[in-house]
Design a protein around this motif. Sequence first.
Motif, PDB file in Angstrom:
ATOM      1  N   PHE A   1      16.297   7.570  -4.752  1.00 17.36           N
ATOM      2  CA  PHE A   1      15.162   6.640  -4.852  1.00 17.36           C
ATOM      3  C   PHE A   1      14.541   6.572  -3.470  1.00 17.36           C
ATOM      4  CE2 PHE A   1      15.291   4.471  -8.973  1.00 17.36           C
ATOM      5  CZ  PHE A   1      16.442   5.051  -9.499  1.00 17.36           C
ATOM      6  N   GLN A   2      13.219   6.766  -3.413  1.00 15.97           N
ATOM      7  CA  GLN A   2      12.610   6.721  -2.086  1.00 15.97           C
ATOM      8  C   GLN A   2      11.256   6.016  -2.090  1.00 15.97           C
ATOM      9  OE1 GLN A   2      11.995  10.753  -0.646  1.00 15.97           O
ATOM     10  NE2 GLN A   2      12.279  11.487  -2.744  1.00 15.97           N
ATOM     11  N   PHE A   3      10.909   5.513  -0.939  1.00 15.79           N
ATOM     12  CA  PHE A   3       9.578   4.903  -0.807  1.00 15.79           C
ATOM     13  C   PHE A   3       8.874   5.454   0.426  1.00 15.79           C
ATOM     14  CE2 PHE A   3      12.412   1.657   1.134  1.00 15.79           C
ATOM     15  CZ  PHE A   3      11.823   1.483   2.387  1.00 15.79           C
ATOM     16  N   ALA A   4       7.537   5.412   0.350  1.00 15.06           N
ATOM     17  CA  ALA A   4       6.711   5.915   1.455  1.00 15.06           C
ATOM     18  C   ALA A   4       5.736   4.830   1.877  1.00 15.06           C
ATOM     19  CB  ALA A   4       5.947   7.152   1.000  1.00 15.06           C
ATOM     20  N   LEU A   5       5.578   4.675   3.182  1.00 18.00           N
ATOM     21  CA  LEU A   5       4.638   3.673   3.720  1.00 18.00           C
ATOM     22  C   LEU A   5       3.750   4.334   4.766  1.00 18.00           C
ATOM     23  CD1 LEU A   5       7.057   0.681   4.349  1.00 18.00           C
ATOM     24  CD2 LEU A   5       5.121   0.664   2.764  1.00 18.00           C
ATOM     25  N   GLN A   6       2.481   3.898   4.794  1.00 11.17           N
ATOM     26  CA  GLN A   6       1.578   4.415   5.830  1.00 11.17           C
ATOM     27  C   GLN A   6       2.116   4.004   7.190  1.00 11.17           C
ATOM     28  OE1 GLN A   6      -0.967   6.313   5.835  1.00 11.17           O
ATOM     29  NE2 GLN A   6      -1.225   6.507   3.616  1.00 11.17           N
ATOM     30  N   SER A   7       2.049   4.931   8.146  1.00 12.14           N
ATOM     31  CA  SER A   7       2.483   4.507   9.482  1.00 12.14           C
ATOM     32  C   SER A   7       1.390   3.629  10.089  1.00 12.14           C
ATOM     33  CB  SER A   7       2.782   5.710  10.363  1.00 12.14           C
ATOM     34  OG  SER A   7       1.727   6.618  10.310  1.00 12.14           O
ATOM     35  N   GLY A  21       0.826  -1.217   0.000  1.00 14.54           N
ATOM     36  CA  GLY A  21       0.000   0.000   0.000  1.00 14.54           C
ATOM     37  C   GLY A  21       0.853   1.257   0.000  1.00 14.54           C
ATOM     38  N   GLY A  22       2.104   1.097  -0.356  1.00 17.57           N
ATOM     39  CA  GLY A  22       2.975   2.273  -0.388  1.00 17.57           C
ATOM     40  C   GLY A  22       3.383   2.592  -1.805  1.00 17.57           C
ATOM     41  N   LYS A  23       4.351   3.494  -1.981  1.00 14.00           N
ATOM     42  CA  LYS A  23       4.820   3.766  -3.343  1.00 14.00           C
ATOM     43  C   LYS A  23       6.322   4.014  -3.359  1.00 14.00           C
ATOM     44  CE  LYS A  23       3.454   8.566  -3.244  1.00 14.00           C
ATOM     45  NZ  LYS A  23       3.283   9.709  -4.033  1.00 14.00           N
ATOM     46  N   LEU A  24       6.881   3.798  -4.542  1.00 12.93           N
ATOM     47  CA  LEU A  24       8.326   3.941  -4.733  1.00 12.93           C
ATOM     48  C   LEU A  24       8.541   4.818  -5.952  1.00 12.93           C
ATOM     49  CD1 LEU A  24      11.351   2.912  -4.361  1.00 12.93           C
ATOM     50  CD2 LEU A  24      10.725   1.054  -5.908  1.00 12.93           C
ATOM     51  N   TRP A  25       9.422   5.792  -5.834  1.00 11.21           N
ATOM     52  CA  TRP A  25       9.680   6.655  -6.982  1.00 11.21           C
ATOM     53  C   TRP A  25      11.125   7.140  -6.986  1.00 11.21           C
ATOM     54  CZ3 TRP A  25       7.530   8.154  -2.485  1.00 11.21           C
ATOM     55  CH2 TRP A  25       7.901   9.358  -1.911  1.00 11.21           C
ATOM     56  N   ALA A  26      11.513   7.701  -8.134  1.00 13.28           N
ATOM     57  CA  ALA A  26      12.890   8.175  -8.285  1.00 13.28           C
ATOM     58  C   ALA A  26      12.874   9.654  -8.623  1.00 13.28           C
ATOM     59  CB  ALA A  26      13.567   7.403  -9.416  1.00 13.28           C
ATOM     60  N   SER A  27      13.897  10.344  -8.187  1.00 10.99           N
ATOM     61  CA  SER A  27      13.983  11.755  -8.581  1.00 10.99           C
ATOM     62  C   SER A  27      15.455  12.119  -8.781  1.00 10.99           C
ATOM     63  CB  SER A  27      13.320  12.643  -7.528  1.00 10.99           C
ATOM     64  OG  SER A  27      13.769  12.301  -6.240  1.00 10.99           O
ATOM     65  N   ARG A  28      15.651  13.140  -9.570  1.00 16.82           N
ATOM     66  CA  ARG A  28      17.027  13.586  -9.823  1.00 16.82           C
ATOM     67  C   ARG A  28      17.414  14.550  -8.709  1.00 16.82           C
ATOM     68  NH1 ARG A  28      16.387  15.693 -15.741  1.00 16.82           N
ATOM     69  NH2 ARG A  28      18.666  15.870 -15.719  1.00 16.82           N
ATOM     70  N   ASN A  29      18.653  14.452  -8.292  1.00 19.30           N
ATOM     71  CA  ASN A  29      19.104  15.347  -7.220  1.00 19.30           C
ATOM     72  C   ASN A  29      19.338  16.752  -7.763  1.00 19.30           C
ATOM     73  OD1 ASN A  29      19.086  13.169  -5.573  1.00 19.30           O
ATOM     74  ND2 ASN A  29      21.315  12.832  -5.620  1.00 19.30           N
ATOM     75  N   ALA A  30      19.284  17.714  -6.836  1.00 19.80           N
ATOM     76  CA  ALA A  30      19.614  19.083  -7.245  1.00 19.80           C
ATOM     77  C   ALA A  30      21.065  19.096  -7.741  1.00 19.80           C
ATOM     78  CB  ALA A  30      19.428  20.025  -6.067  1.00 19.80           C
ATOM     79  N   GLY A  31      21.937  18.343  -7.017  1.00 23.92           N
ATOM     80  CA  GLY A  31      23.328  18.206  -7.453  1.00 23.92           C
ATOM     81  C   GLY A  31      23.443  16.935  -8.283  1.00 23.92           C
ATOM     82  N   PRO A  32      24.613  16.330  -8.275  1.00 23.49           N
ATOM     83  CA  PRO A  32      24.753  15.091  -9.052  1.00 23.49           C
ATOM     84  C   PRO A  32      24.046  13.913  -8.379  1.00 23.49           C
ATOM     85  CG  PRO A  32      26.828  15.685  -7.985  1.00 23.49           C
ATOM     86  CD  PRO A  32      25.870  16.771  -7.668  1.00 23.49           C
ATOM     87  N   GLY A  33      23.745  12.930  -9.193  1.00 24.71           N
ATOM     88  CA  GLY A  33      23.165  11.695  -8.653  1.00 24.71           C
ATOM     89  C   GLY A  33      21.639  11.682  -8.605  1.00 24.71           C
ATOM     90  N   ALA A  34      21.142  10.598  -8.016  1.00 27.76           N
ATOM     91  CA  ALA A  34      19.686  10.395  -7.982  1.00 27.76           C
ATOM     92  C   ALA A  34      19.261   9.950  -6.587  1.00 27.76           C
ATOM     93  CB  ALA A  34      19.289   9.331  -8.997  1.00 27.76           C
TER      94      ALA A  34
END
Length: 622
Positions: free
Chosen positions: A603-609, A588-601
Amino acid sequence: MSCGRQKGTIAMAQMLSPLASVSSILFPVAAGLLAIGIFAVDTLVLRPDATAALYVVVVLLSVNFLHWRGVLFLSLGCAALAILGYLLQHGPSYAGDPFVRLLVSLLAIGTTAFLAVKNQAGAAVSRERADLLDLTHDTIFVRDMEDKITYWNLGAAERYGWQSHQAIGQVAHQLMRTVFPAPLEEINTELLRTGRWEGELVHARRDGRPLVVASRWSLQRDDGGRPVAILETNNDITERKRAEDALRRSEAFLTEAQRLSHTGSFGWSVATGEIIWSDETFRIFGYDKAPSVTVDMIVQRTHPDDRAAVRQTVDRAARDGKDFSHEYRLLMPDGSVRHVHAVAHATKGASEDVEFVGAVTDVTATRRAEEALRQSQAELAHVSRVTTLGELTASIAHEVNQPLAAIVTNGEVGLQWLDREVPDLAEVREALHDMISNGRRAGEIIHRLRALSKRTETQKVGLDINHAIREVIPLMHQEVLSRGVSLRLELAPALPAVLGDRVQLQQVIINLIVNGVEAMAPITDRSHELVIRSQLDDAGQVLVAVEDAGVGIDPGNVRQLFDPFFTTKPSGMGMGLSICRSIMENHGGKLWASRNAGPGATFQFALQSHHPEERHCDQDRR
Ligand code: ADP
């Protein structure tokens, strides 16, 4: 039939009816007075021409009241009386006797008036009956025993298209090309036996169009009991039949559609407790069709574990009168389990009482397919995990080797301290402590490794995500170090628990760490730093982010990163992120990727507490 004509016919019938009844008193009195009048004129005035004139006046007056046959009777009576009067005046000696003449006059006029009235009344009654039959919208006709039409009412003329003069004399069933529901002999036998028959016939109109009628036949018998005629009354039900057929067809379509979609319908009146089910609903619940359904029947068929929830939903719906949607299991008599999903919409009837209209769908196949999918995803996740661990074998072996080597070294050192002339027991104790803690560390790593490589059913419990992160670090430690990466943990303290499968969530973390480390491998001009962060976001969700300073994400690849088999690595499989995403969705959570403001990327996920009162607990937390 026009309204004016109807009114005229009714008025005439009303006028004739009292005339026929009062005439039985009025006409004998009038006839008596007339006879006395004629006698007086004939005897006292002794003028035959005056008597004749009186007769003419009588006949003329009668025209106003009587049917032509009545007038004819009266005229004949008067003529006979005139001749009789003449004969009596000029005939035998008693002819001059005034009493005899009065008697004869009374007799003649009385008889004539009686005949005239009888005839007139009879004619009025049959005329009235015929007119009344014309009033009805039904088609009515009479046919004789040869089936020839002898009477044809206006309704029949309008409905069939033949006027009465065209229909009368025709053989009824030939004229209308009757289609009978049973052999005609059978119908006639019943008619002769009971005097009646009822059924549906198909007739052809004059223009050929078919006409479906509800037909009623009654047999007329003469005084001797011999059948003489059949009165046939037909009611046009063509439209009704068509509507019934259309309804039947649409009901058949609906039933078929319900069967195909495994969706039954129901209606529930809260006030009366009445529940109506469609055939498919009966089938889903495994009950034979019954005239009444009760809430108890539903609860009884519900899986014991879901009964309380079903009762609660039903009670709440009855109390609040609001739409509801719930899913529960049925325990069928053969022990099998069915999953059903019911939705209902609340409506208010004319009496302001709440009524629910709803649908119940058998979602067993879907749930089984989902379960199978979940299982195969879990298997795939397991395979991928084992593969990843296999790739990490060298690092993990090194990670286990280190404490083992430390144990050996401490053992040797301990022995040396013992071998001294004065053994230094304090040093020996310290060496032993080191051995124990290194042994524990090695054991811990092997324990984690076994847990990660074991194939277990998904088991969701409330767990501390920081703890889960820390547990995988020893396994990754060597890998991270050997690749020249410095690993930093920024874990928020006192995070709420999340509901999840520890092994699967750790698999996601391992995948993200490995990807981050690999993304930094080609980088030579900056430090390789990997940060693992945990925090609570504004929506109360627990967030875990793995941030690297690697090659970053090519904007053209963003949409495909999580697709199965998408890889940019020469020896990559492209399954890691796809498996991680399905694990997160399963949680029931989600996983996504984003580009960093600086170099690199990142990846994070969120779960309901997860709140502890929701029953689960972190069983395997040590
Ligand atoms: P694989 O690692 O076998 O290629 P994954 O599904 O784990 O499979 O990753 C798919 C692709 O996503 C990688 O090939 C890479 O192009 C991209 N990717 C994954 N993680 C990162 C990262 N941290 N930085 C940049 N690209 C990444």
